[in-house]
Design a protein around this motif. Structure first.
Motif, PDB file in Angstrom:
ATOM      1  N   GLU A 250       0.879  -1.170   0.000  1.00 47.07           N
ATOM      2  CA  GLU A 250       0.000   0.000   0.000  1.00 47.07           C
ATOM      3  C   GLU A 250       0.914   1.215   0.000  1.00 47.07           C
ATOM      4  O   GLU A 250       1.343   1.698   1.066  1.00 47.07           O
ATOM      5  CB  GLU A 250      -0.900  -0.013   1.250  1.00 47.07           C
TER       6      GLU A 250
ATOM      7  N   THR B 295       0.582   5.465   1.484  1.00 51.09           N
ATOM      8  CA  THR B 295      -0.397   5.212   2.550  1.00 51.09           C
ATOM      9  C   THR B 295       0.290   5.249   3.914  1.00 51.09           C
ATOM     10  O   THR B 295       0.728   4.210   4.424  1.00 51.09           O
ATOM     11  CB  THR B 295      -1.067   3.823   2.331  1.00 51.09           C
TER      12      THR B 295
ATOM     13  N   ASP C  92      -5.586   6.297   6.256  1.00 48.14           N
ATOM     14  CA  ASP C  92      -6.697   7.117   5.762  1.00 48.14           C
ATOM     15  C   ASP C  92      -7.729   6.253   5.035  1.00 48.14           C
ATOM     16  O   ASP C  92      -8.867   6.655   4.863  1.00 48.14           O
ATOM     17  CB  ASP C  92      -6.170   8.204   4.810  1.00 48.14           C
ATOM     18  N   GLN C  93      -7.297   5.053   4.595  1.00 46.19           N
ATOM     19  CA  GLN C  93      -8.225   4.163   3.885  1.00 46.19           C
ATOM     20  C   GLN C  93      -9.072   3.320   4.850  1.00 46.19           C
ATOM     21  O   GLN C  93     -10.010   2.683   4.438  1.00 46.19           O
ATOM     22  CB  GLN C  93      -7.458   3.196   2.964  1.00 46.19           C
TER      23      GLN C  93
END
Ligand SMILES: Cc1cc2nc3c(=O)[nH]c(=O)nc-3n(C[C@H](O)[C@H](O)[C@H](O)COP(=O)(O)OP(=O)(O)OC[C@H]3O[C@@H](n4cnc5c(N)ncnc54)[C@H](O)[C@@H]3O)c2cc1C
Length: 503
Positions: free
Chosen positions: A242, A245, A263-264
């Motif tokens: 990721e 991220t 944040d995801q």
């Protein structure tokens, strides 16, 4: 076969090596990386067809990474071409004299003899002493230190006579080399740890030994190409990356880490591996109330390595006389180092290092161009030096030093330029105080006194990278990743041939 979900925070060398080993052990691994590319301090910087290594340019002791690759069924040299350098580096002494260090023993003795005939005769003794030292210390680099009791481990007791705790690398090498310039040629390597040879523990005389015994290597494409190869293989093994991220915080139940927040969203995991800069990660990701040992106050009182002022220059043409690695050492090296240690002023005539990588690897620049990587060791961030003000002035100082190694007229030829200061190491690369080589490697911050691979303040949290045992520098970071993944495998019941091979 048992499995587990593991999150790795950071795709630096430590995180990448851990991802390979854990995936091989059967874990489902996700690597979270704040930046859009892998490598951390060892990532590539690319602009207009020029490619630079951000940090490491000396690839030493490839054996450890070769073993890690072999343990996951790959050959390092099939993935990245490795070029051995000869000369390994060219040292200029401001007070006169130069050494082209070479892996050829006879030529190396001749190089020393030109400056100090008596010292040349003791080169072999120095090699023999350090060969033995590495032999007894290597098992220590490979074992975890869970507490002071580890000091009574058989391997540690065997190594103790070689530890010479009251000596520094400089005083230890005084036994072999009387000429201070020759001593510097074998001790400046403590700078790889961001330390002064006049303070660095004598154990680290093995750094120059590693160069002379096993060579200095340039991976084609730069050290960053090795990081990219590790990420490529990890992906092929099923590791999820990721990128872009950042992990914002860890989730906890009591002292046990149960997942990561980005944040995801949130990911629940069985273990978290922190590769992010240790002090920065503690301060930003782990509530202080959960940290018994590594409180903010303690982190503040720790000793940190120096920092570096960097220029990455993409230039028209090339400097064909300039070796791949060139080091220029100021006459007043000791005062230069002292000023780096006290962090109050900036030296006007600093020692510096330049890499002319295209000499070996022309593909790093467009046709007719080449790259220069300029590194000036400076203090890590202190309240006395404001880099937002001083950076342009220091750029002038750094460029002004270059003619001393034959780089003239460089300013007219610059096509691409990037600069990093201690402040940018902190803000852009999340490094506490911009201390590029992490926590200092003083004896009071090593072994069980360094943040432990199975992190002592929390459950389910493990460390890899320069902030944990054994320390900073690529070979030891890779060794540390083996130590840490072995502990994770034990704790989670994963089995790993890689871990067994390292026993
Ligand atoms: C200028 C310089 C020169 C060096 N020269 C050499 C050399 O010649 N030879 C050598 O062997 N070593 C050298 N080193 C030392 C060392 O090998 C490198 O610094 C190495 O990259 C450190 O690796 P690491 O595993 O500690 O991780 P790092 O490279 O520090 O990577 C950590 C990663 O974590 C990421 N991260 C941080 N916070 C978060 C977050 N919250 N969420 C997600 N990701 C996060 C960062 O973006 C980074 O990618 C040098 C270092 C520097 C800086």
């Amino acid at each position: 076969m048992p499995s587990a979900d593991i999150a790795i925070i950071g795709a630096g060398p430590g995180g990448l090596a851990a991802s390979l080993l854990l995936a091989h052990a059967g874990a489902r691994v996700t690597v979270y990386e704040r930046h859009a590319r892998v490598g951390g301090r060892s990532a590539a910087i690319e602009a207009d067809g020029f490619r630079f290594d951000t940090g490491p340019t000396f690839f030493l002791y490839p054996r450890i990474l070769e073993e890690i690759f072999a343990s996951v069924g790959r050959r390092l040299r099939d993935e990245v071409e490795m070029i051995q350098l000869d000369p390994q580096y060219h040292i200029h002494f401001e007070q006169g004299g130069e050494i082209r260090a070479t892996p050829d023993r006879e030529r190396m003795r001749a190089e020393i003899r030109r400056m100090a005939p008596a010292d040349a005769e003791r080169f072999d003794l120095y090699m023999a002493d350090n060969r033995r030292k590495l032999e007894v210390f290597e098992p220590i680099l490979q074992m975890p230190f869970h507490g002071p009791s580890a000091l009574f481990d058989r391997r540690m007791l065997q190594a103790l006579p070689h530890l010479r705790p009251t000596r520094t690398v400089d005083t230890d090498l005084f036994r072999f080399f009387q000429d201070p310039r020759v001593r510097l040629a074998f001790t400046f390597q403590s700078k790889y740890l961001g330390m002064s040879p006049f303070q660095c523990p004598s154990l680290f005389t093995i750094l120059s030994f590693l160069e002379h015994e096993y060579g200095v290597w340039h991976p084609k494409g730069g050290c960053s190409a090795v990081m990219e190869a590790m990420a490529r293989i990890a992906r092929e093994m099923g590791v999820r990356f990721e990128l872009g991220t950042p992990v914002r915080e860890l989730m906890f139940t009591g002292r046990r880490a149960t997942g990561v927040v980005t944040d995801q969203g949130r990911q629940h995991v069985d273990a978290v591996v922190i590769n992010a800069d240790f002090a920065n990660a503690m301060i930003h990701l782990v509530p202080e109330t959960l940290r018994a040992r590594w409180t903010n106050r303690r982190l503040e009182n720790c000793k940190y390595s120096c920092s570096t002022f960097m220029l990455y220059l993409g230039i028209e043409g090339s400097y064909p006389e300039l070796e791949h690695h060139t080091i220029w050492l100021a006459r007043d090296y000791a005062r230069n180092i002292e000023e780096i240690q006290n962090g109050k002023t900036l030296f006007e005539n600093p020692s510096f290092y330049v890499q002319n990588a295209c000499r070996t690897d022309p593909g790093l620049a467009p046709e007719g161009c080449s790259t220069l990587y300029v590194l000036v060791p400076v203090a890590h961030e202190t309240p006395h030096i404001d880099w937002s003000v001083l950076a342009p002035r220091y750029r002038e100082i750094a460029l002004g030093q270059l003619p001393k190694i034959g780089i003239t007229d460089v300013e007219k030829r610059i096509r691409v330029e990037r600069m990093l200061t201690p402040m940018s190491w902190r803000t852009d690369l999340s490094i506490h105080k911009g201390a590029t080589f992490n926590l200092a490697h003083s004896l009071d911050q090593m072994l069980h006194r360094r943040p432990r691979n199975r992190f002592e303040d929390l459950d389910g949290v493990y460390l890899v990278g320069g902030g944990t045992h054994p320390g900073s520098g690529l070979p030891v970071i890779f060794e540390g990743a083996r130590v840490t993944t072995r502990l994770i495998n034990e704790d989670l019941g994963l089995s790993s041939p890689a871990a067994e091979a390292a026993e």
